[in-house]
Design an enzyme around this catalytic site. Structure first.
Site, PDB file in Angstrom:
ATOM      1  N   HIS A   1       8.850  -4.796   2.760  1.00 53.39           N
ATOM      2  CA  HIS A   1       7.419  -4.883   3.062  1.00 53.39           C
ATOM      3  C   HIS A   1       6.935  -6.327   3.131  1.00 53.39           C
ATOM      4  O   HIS A   1       7.609  -7.252   2.676  1.00 53.39           O
ATOM      5  CB  HIS A   1       6.614  -4.146   1.985  1.00 53.39           C
TER       6      HIS A   1
ATOM      7  N   LYS B   1       1.894  -7.083  -0.582  1.00 55.74           N
ATOM      8  CA  LYS B   1       1.895  -5.776  -1.252  1.00 55.74           C
ATOM      9  C   LYS B   1       1.957  -5.967  -2.771  1.00 55.74           C
ATOM     10  O   LYS B   1       2.769  -6.757  -3.252  1.00 55.74           O
ATOM     11  CB  LYS B   1       3.094  -4.952  -0.751  1.00 55.74           C
TER      12      LYS B   1
END
Ligand SMILES: NC(=O)c1ccc[n+]([C@@H]2O[C@H](COP(=O)([O-])OP(=O)(O)OC[C@H]3O[C@@H](n4cnc5c(N)ncnc54)[C@H](O)[C@@H]3O)[C@@H](O)[C@H]2O)c1
Ligand SMILES: O=C(O)C1=N[C@H](C(=O)O)CCC1
Length: 250
Positions: A135, A139
């Site tokens: 990701h 995040k």
């Protein structure tokens, strides 16, 4: 018209949902709230469905408050444990309106939902299984909600098939084998340039299967969010539903 309010409307996901709700023919934008705003402004009179994309530390409280205010909620925020889901079920049992709904999905992208489904199908046929999620570095939670969901599904499919533990002779670790979710190792990568990606690796002697889902842009989540809004607004999913697969005839 389905009246949709958005909580977390200034965030990366919330701001995309604002645009998607404005663009769709059958939805209209009601209230857009973010941190510090008064949730009690959302009522059954002004809102059919709330879409909640905030942060794992506040999402449960938001959902409990919204259920108590009599509105249906579609949740994309991660961080859901069995205990938190039970709290949502309890709140729904005491909800002010009949047939109120909460829908929670760890991932609204069709590629990710299908990867999860294919992983469940493949799981009984392989001795080894591991999950790698990759990701963007903004995040806040790791591993991803999607990866935890996938690992649990693989573990359940292995158990149903009578498979034992995955083979692993690691003697020293130091954290490099990742988080173990129901016996399945889950690894998290955070890299500038990425959005949301997952690889499920399956292995047998002499062969490997890799299932990979890539979400390059947050726009990929919007058809799933709108599908969930429509399903929940239809009133045919009272109570708590978890996972977009419930709406896809898989
Ligand atoms: N289900 C999916 O398909 C999917 C896809 C992408 C992201 N996510 C998850 O959605 C969540 C949000 O991701 P993001 O990238 O949009 O994060 P973000 O940090 O960009 O946005 C979160 C927003 O929530 C707001 N917020 C914080 N506390 C709040 C409160 N108490 N009340 C109202 N608003 C509040 C923040 O101010 C911010 O605007 C994360 O848990 C992420 O993992 C899920
Ligand atoms: O960008 C994020 O944050 C994402 N979170 C979800 C998760 O944790 O699984 C879904 C993918 C994007």
């Amino acid at each position: 018209m389905i009246k949709v309010s958005i909580v977390g409307a200034k965030g990366r996901m919330g701001s995309h949902v604002v645009e998607a709700v404005k663009a769709a023919q059958d939805t209209s934008l009601a209230l857009t709230l973010d941190a510090g705003d008064d949730l009690t402004r959302i009522t059954p009179e002004n809102t059919d469905v709330v879409v909640e994309f905030t942060v794992p530390s506040v999402s449960l409280d938001n959902v409990l408050a919204l259920v108590a205010q009599g509105v249906n909620v579609v949740v994309g925020t991660t961080g859901w444990t069995d205990e938190k889901l039970d709290q949502v079920r309890d709140a729904l049992a005491k909800a002010p309106r009949e047939n109120q709904s909460v829908f929670i999905a760890p991932n609204f992208a069709i590629s990710a939902v299908l990867a999860d489904y294919f992983a469940k199908v493949a799981a009984p046929y392989f001795e080894s299984a591991e999950v790698i999620e990759l990701h963007h570095p903004n995040k806040v939670d790791a591993p991803s909600g999607t990866a935890i969901h996938t690992a649990r599904a693989i573990a359940e499919a292995r158990q149903d098939a009578g498979l034992g533990a995955v083979p692993d002779n690691t003697q020293t670790d130091g954290g490099s084998r990742g988080q173990v979710v129901d016996g399945i190792h889950v690894h998290a990568v955070r890299l500038r340039g990425l959005n949301a990606h997952e690889e499920v690796l399956f292995g047998n002697a002499g062969e490997q299967l890799t299932i990979r889902a890539d979400s390059f842009d947050r726009i990929s989540f919007m058809p799933g969010v709108l599908l969930a809004v429509r399903k929940i607004a239809s009133g045919t999913y009272p109570g708590l539903t978890v996972g977009l697969d419930h709406f896809l005839n898989l």
